[in-house]
Design an enzyme around this catalytic site. Sequence first.
Site, PDB file in Angstrom:
ATOM      1  N   ARG A 104       0.850  -1.179   0.000  1.00  0.00           N
ATOM      2  CA  ARG A 104       0.000   0.000   0.000  1.00  0.00           C
ATOM      3  C   ARG A 104       0.894   1.239   0.000  1.00  0.00           C
ATOM      4  O   ARG A 104       1.854   1.304   0.757  1.00  0.00           O
ATOM      5  CB  ARG A 104      -0.869  -0.022   1.259  1.00  0.00           C
ATOM      6  N   HIS A 107       0.954 -20.370   2.672  1.00  0.00           N
ATOM      7  CA  HIS A 107       0.021 -21.131   3.515  1.00  0.00           C
ATOM      8  C   HIS A 107      -1.200 -21.417   2.656  1.00  0.00           C
ATOM      9  O   HIS A 107      -1.620 -20.584   1.855  1.00  0.00           O
ATOM     10  CB  HIS A 107      -0.346 -20.301   4.750  1.00  0.00           C
TER      11      HIS A 107
END
Length: 338
Positions: free
Chosen positions: A47, A107
């Site tokens: 960001r 993950h």
Amino acid sequence: MNVLYDRDAKEGLIKEKKVAIIGYGSQGHAHALNLSESGVNVCVGLRKNGASWAKAEKAGMVVKEVHEAVRDADIVMLLMPDETISAVYAKYIESEMKEGSCLGFAHGFNIHYGQVIPRKDLDVMMVAPKAPGHTVRSTYRAGGGVPCLTAVSQDASGTARDVALSYACAIGGGKAGIIETTFRDETETDLFGEQAVLCGGVVELIKAGYETLIDAGYAPEMAYFECLHEIKLIVDLIYEGGIANMNYSISNNAEFGEYVTGPKVINIESKIAMQEALEKIQSGEYAKQFILENQAGAPTMISKRRQMAEHPIEQIGAKLRSMMPWIAANRLVDQEKN
């Protein structure tokens, strides 16, 4: 089950790719820096002017806004918190990824539980180091690596497995061992291990031991050292050579106490609770609970963090650790950097 090493992978393959690491937290900073030092063309997608932007720039990384980092990348590795990945993927990544590129995860949560549905033209791989990111980084810097799990859930190009293995080697996994698995197995075993043993189980065991000694009138400093500080000393021995190695190092008195008291504390009721936890993970019930928690603004996590920070073991621990400056000097987690 095969265990693969550097010699089994096309180690140079990853150096032919442009890699965008999305996120610069625990895993993100480790992957980005390890890849860069392995000679891989890496940029970090963040960001604009977010909390990690300056940290990544200070570390010498090329930093771009997420959608810009994704456009040119051959591999887009999503290393944000699990609860933010689906929204960021939908808003900034899905439409920007070039055709035939590779979407990566550390993950399996978002793929296994259907929070991210990748485009059909993309490869989808997982490279999951079996350690927190700060350990992935520190072990690599020391010349080693941590074991990695790899998996492929979508192989549009026919080369996803080779890319995953090459990526795993570039972050150090090929030195310690790479195990091929599935998104499902990695997700379910990882969540179970964290909840029942590594984080949930160990933390509650530490707190219960500390509180038992305090309630019996013992000094908090003694309770801290016996129930928290020495955990690292014992775990290091187990890590080095297994449980038998630890028992060889400790006293006969401690070893005998392990046999007669351990099974009374961690007993059949504990195992039943573990089985129930695993069933909730396998059924998706835990995933639903976690997703709803974050949709509500994470009130339970915020409350639990506050309660843990206020627990006496944290207060006395901060005081005692300040008397051992070498701990801070050799810390794995530096919140100003990662």
